[in-house]
Each structure stands twice: as C-alpha cells, then as structure tokens.
Design a protein around this motif. Structure first.
Motif, short mmCIF file in Angstrom:
data_model
loop_
_atom_site.label_atom_id
_atom_site.label_comp_id
_atom_site.label_asym_id
_atom_site.label_seq_id
_atom_site.Cartn_x
_atom_site.Cartn_y
_atom_site.Cartn_z
N ILE A 147 146.33 9.42 27.17
CA ILE A 147 145.62 8.32 26.49
C ILE A 147 144.87 8.83 25.27
O ILE A 147 144.83 8.19 24.22
N ARG A 148 144.27 10.02 25.40
CA ARG A 148 143.47 10.55 24.30
C ARG A 148 144.33 10.90 23.08
O ARG A 148 143.87 10.81 21.94
N MET A 194 144.89 7.82 21.15
CA MET A 194 143.54 7.37 20.76
C MET A 194 143.03 8.17 19.56
O MET A 194 142.35 7.64 18.68
N ASN A 195 143.36 9.45 19.54
CA ASN A 195 142.93 10.29 18.41
C ASN A 195 143.55 9.78 17.12
O ASN A 195 142.89 9.75 16.07
N SER A 232 137.95 1.16 20.24
CA SER A 232 138.44 2.48 20.63
C SER A 232 137.38 3.25 21.39
O SER A 232 137.67 3.92 22.40
N LEU A 285 137.13 1.95 24.93
CA LEU A 285 138.20 2.50 25.76
C LEU A 285 137.92 3.95 26.12
O LEU A 285 138.14 4.38 27.25
N LEU A 286 137.41 4.70 25.18
CA LEU A 286 137.08 6.10 25.43
C LEU A 286 135.97 6.22 26.47
O LEU A 286 136.00 7.12 27.33
N PRO A 336 139.69 12.21 21.47
CA PRO A 336 139.67 11.93 20.03
C PRO A 336 138.36 12.41 19.41
O PRO A 336 137.32 12.41 20.06
#
Length: 555
Positions: A194-195, A198-199, A228, A231-232, A540
């Motif tokens: 996911i990261r 996302m980054n 974002s 979500l993080l 990210p």
C-alpha cells in the motif's frame, strides 16, 4: 504340622503375596492363583467397586478371575450371577462376611475385601471357619494394596494427561507463534504494497503543489493529500496494533518540552475543529513542569487520537484540553493529568468498557456515520498503560465525554530544539548538487524521485534492482545511493552488503547509502542499518523529508 501352625503358615504366605506390585492386574495375578492353591479352591473371582448400588445395570465383570472366564461371568456362572446381582443392587453388601452360597453341590464363599471389593471362592467342601478368619485379616491388607494400585494408576493417568496437555499447550503455543508471525509478515507485506503506490500519490501531489497551479487546483490537491494522509494513518494504526499485540512496541524516552509538544501537535486539529465550527482550546497549568523525560512521539499520538475523536464525535459546542499537575509522587518526578472534554454525542455506560477493545465502537451506526477502524482508543489505552497510567472515560449520552489519563514523568532539563522552519511552497536549489544513484523497481516512484531531485539540481542515475545498482556503482561511484529494500533479482539488503564488502576489500571510502523503502517496521530499519546502510526513510515521504535526509547524510 499342627492345624494352628498350618493356619499361620497359610496366612503368612498369603500376606506375602499382597503389596509387592503397584500394577493392579499383576498383583492380583500373583495373589489369586496362589490363594486358590493354598486353600484347595477350584476357582476365584475378585470384584472392585465403589460400594454403591448399580440400578438397571447387569452384573459387572470381575477385575480378575482364575481360571480365566470364557464369555463373561453371566454366561459362565449364571446361577452365581443371579445371587451376585442382588448383592450389587444392595450396594455390594453381603449378609455377613464369609457368607457361603451352595449351588449344585458347590460352595461359593463371599468374602468382602474391606469396603472396596468382593472375593468369591469356589470350594468343595467349604472352608473351615478358622481359614475364613485368617482370610479376613489378609483381605484387609489386600484392600489397602488394591487402593494403592488404583491410586498409582490414577496418578499415572493424570501424569500422562498432564504430559499430553503440556504437549498440546506447547503445540498450541507454537501454532500461535506461527500464526502471529504469519500475521505480522502479512501486515508488513500489505503495508509495503500500500505504501508503494501511496508514495507515488503523495509525492506527485507534492510536486504539483510546488508548481504553478490555480487556487481551485490547489484546493483539489490539498484534498488529495489530506485523503492520502488519512489512509496512511489507518495503515499506521494497524501496524501499531500489531506491534502492541506481539509485544514488540517499545517506548523511546528522551527529554521533551511539554508545552512545545502541545503547541506543535494541536494546530492541525484546530483547523479540523474550525471546519466544523467548533471551539477548540487547551490550557497547561502554570505549575506543570515543562522539561520532562518521556516518549514525545507516543504522547503526541495519544493526544491526536483523543482530540481527533472528540472533534469527530462533536457536532456543536467545544473541545477542551486541560493539563494539570497531580500530587503524591517522589522528588524528581511529576504526575501529569491530561483531560480531553467535548460536548459531543456521549457514550452509554454499558458501552464505555468495550470502546477500549480493538475494532470496537459504541455501535455499528457510529462506524457507518463517522468511519474509523476502531483501533485508535485501543492503541491509546495500551500506550497509556505502557507509560504507567490508565485511560478512563466519563460520559453521558447526549452530554459529551471526558477522556483522561495521568502518567508519571521524570523531571529533566529542557531539550535544545532548533527553531522550526516556516512551511515552504517552493523547493530551494541544493547548495551542493549531488551525483545520486537511485535503486528503485517501481516506475512511478522512480519517476517521482528523479523529477524531485532534478528539480533542486541533483543528477540522478537509475537502477531497477540491486544487481544493476552494484554494476552502476562499479562504473562510477556516486555521492550517495538511494536504495529500495524489496526489488527483483537482488534486494537492497544484499546489494548493500556486497557494496560494503567490495569497499572493504578494495580499500575504498564508504559511499553513503540511504534506505528508501515502503517497509515501515522497526525491524526493517534495524536490518538496513545492520547491512551497512547509513539512514532510513520510510515511504510515503514528502519532498522536504527526502531533501533533509540527503543533506543530513551527505554533510
């Protein structure tokens, strides 16, 4: 031999047969045949019982018989069985010890084994009374020996059950360890997967915000960035909960300024309150010491969770935070009480305990209306307990809530913190352009890093895996390497180890290596540093974070 001497000899011989073994069947096998031989009996049967009546159940089989029965006692001795059924129904009580029953010119002697059994001997003619008396004394000893054998068997069975239970517990523990390991590996993998995109989302949003955009476009980009970050936050909550469950989460104590921490933490929350037209204010009592020894990051996380929840669940009114000093601690310590009060929806009394459990909210309608994972309070409660406190709530439905906790800090000197730089909307050119080798397998993240680093004046060479990174490093040694951890062909850990080995073998200066990875666990950082990397930046990240770590490492 006189009759008296013969009787004593028989009694002595029978007594020697009792109590020599702890296995019941072995002892009875030695006792009964020898008894029959000494007393000139034709056959014998031994029953052991709990001296209770057996209603509606046929005559049980004897514990031991000699000669061995064929087809059971009922089939082999039907007439005897009829008499014994009445004895069993009467709780194994005979008319008198040594009662003799005559059946078809055969004499059956019924001899109680204390209160725990019955010995039946078949003899023709019947035993003399003196022999019966001698047998009665021996049977008392036999009862004790039988009970000892039964107790021994029970203890052995209990011991075996305990061993089996211990083995089962060990297997269950191993299964739990494996399941926990699998869960941790799954969470780490999902976090990485996911990261990584996302980054790209957050990084490209940053790049666009640093460029010329219209006010409306900037508003849209800010909304993308805010979503974002939300979500993080969810990803980080799940990882924190996993660390707490596995016991791998630890607190990092260091000097902190309480008032600076609060001033830095609450401005974003003030904006969220302002969006809902809520009043939000906080107050730290004057007598609360400012220089404390604690985990600033985790304390900030607790306050963000609690204040964030207060704002989320309050539609009108206010959210207030008070920090006061409590008494009753040793010299050199301070007990600080944090209280977060809101005028929100409140919590019913029967729901107040459950909200501190993982994935729980007061009811499902709250989840649908307000969202959230239900992990924030569970994590905050665990963190407060790790700090030596206890998170509590006081609330009435419709009248708001007060969440409060107190924790003891050691007093320390105020930390020296550099002044915060003002937020930048433009990227400044690098003072010293760097020759950077970037090892990154994800095309979007590769493009993002190249654009960002080129924008501030750095030169970037790219490699798509660890093997290509080593080849590029051999051709031309860069000023710094940005190394992803998970890549095909060769990962960043192995590539870093090989580079460090070659530097050592060839006597070369060490090239700075920065881990730039979506692996966010603390163990991942440890693995990177153990492989010879110099720093670690988790995806990210925002643009300034990357530029700051470059400046820190290369200077």
């Amino acid at each position: 031999m006189t009759p008296t001497l013969e009787l004593i000899s028989i009694q002595y011989a029978l007594a020697l047969l009792v109590g020599q073994d702890l296995d019941l069947r072995t002892m009875l096998r030695k006792f009964l045949p020898s008894t029959l031989k000494l007393l000139n009996c034709r056959s014998g049967y031994i029953w052991l019982h709990q001296h209770e009546a057996v209603v509606g159940v046929d005559l049980p089989e004897p514990a031991y018989s000699y000669p061995a029965l064929h087809g059971g006692v009922v089939e082999s001795q039907p007439a005897l069985s009829s008499h014994l059924r009445r004895i069993v129904a009467n709780g194994w009580q005979v008319k008198k010890p040594g009662e003799i029953i005559q059946i078809d010119s055969c004499y059956y002697h019924l001899l109680p084994i204390g209160t725990s059994g019955l010995l039946v001997l078949l003899r023709d003619p019947p035993l003399p009374d003196t022999h019966m008396l001698a047998l009665g004394l021996v049977l008392k000893r036999l009862e004790t020996a039988c009970l000892a054998c039964l107790q021994h068997a029970y203890l052995n069975e209990a011991r075996q059950e305990a061993l089996l239970a211990q083995k089962a517990a060990e297997q269950a523990h191993q299964a739990a360890v494996q399941a926990n390991k699998a869960k941790s590996e799954f969470l780490a993998m999902m976090s990485h997967e996911i990261r990584t995109p996302m980054n790209g989302v957050m990084g490209l949003t940053d790049l666009m915000l640093y460029s010329e955009v219209s006010p409306q476009q900037r508003e849209y980009l800010d909304m993308i960035k805010s979503s974002s970050r939300a979500l993080l936050d969810i990803i980080n909550e799940i990882l924190d909960f996993s660390r707490i469950e596995s016991g791998s989460l630890t607190l990092n104590y260091a000097p902190l300024s309480l008032r600076e921490l609060i001033r830095d933490t609450f401005p974003p929350l003030t904006l969220r309150a302002k969006e809902k037209a809520l009043a939000f204010h906080w107050e730290v009592a004057e007598d609360v010491p400012d220089a404390l020894d604690g985990d600033a990051g985790r304390l900030r996380q607790i306050l963000i969770n609690l204040v964030g929840n207060a704002i989320k669940f309050t539609e009108r009114g206010e959210v207030a935070v008070s920090v006061t000093l409590q008494s009753g601690v040793a010299v050199g310590q301070a007990c600080v009480l944090f209280a977060i009060r809101d005028t929100g929806i409140g919590i019913a009394l029967d729901k107040q305990a459950s909200i501190f459990q993982p994935f729980q909210q007061a009811d499902n309608s709250i989840t649908r209306r307000y969202g959230g994972t239900g992990l924030g309070l569970a994590i905050s409660s665990q963190l407060v307990e790790m700090m030596g406190g206890h998170l509590r709530v006081e609330s009435d439905p419709g009248n708001g809530s007060i969440f409060h906790f107190s924790t003891v800090f050691n007093l320390t000197v105020k930390p020296q913190t550099p002044p915060l730089a003002s937020a930048r909307l433009t990227l400044l050119q690098a003072d010293r352009p760097l020759d950077i080798l970037l090892a990154e397998d994800n095309a979007v993240n590769r493009m993002l890093a190249v654009r960002l680093l080129s924008k501030v004046g750095h030169k970037v060479t790219v490699a798509e895996n660890g093997q290509e990174a080593i080849a590029a490093w051999l051709v031309k040694r860069p000023d710094v390497i940005l190394m992803d951890m998970q890549m095909p062909v060769m990962d960043g850990i192995e590539a870093s180890l090989q580079i460090r080995q070659q530097e050592l073998a060839r006597g070369l200066m060490s090239t700075p290596i920065i881990a730039l990875t979506a692996n966010a666990m603390s163990s991942d950082r440890d693995r990177c540093l153990a492989a010879g990397m110099d720093d670690f930046l988790s995806k990210p990240f925002n643009a300034q974070d990357l530029l700051d770590v470059l400046m820190r490492t290369c200077n």
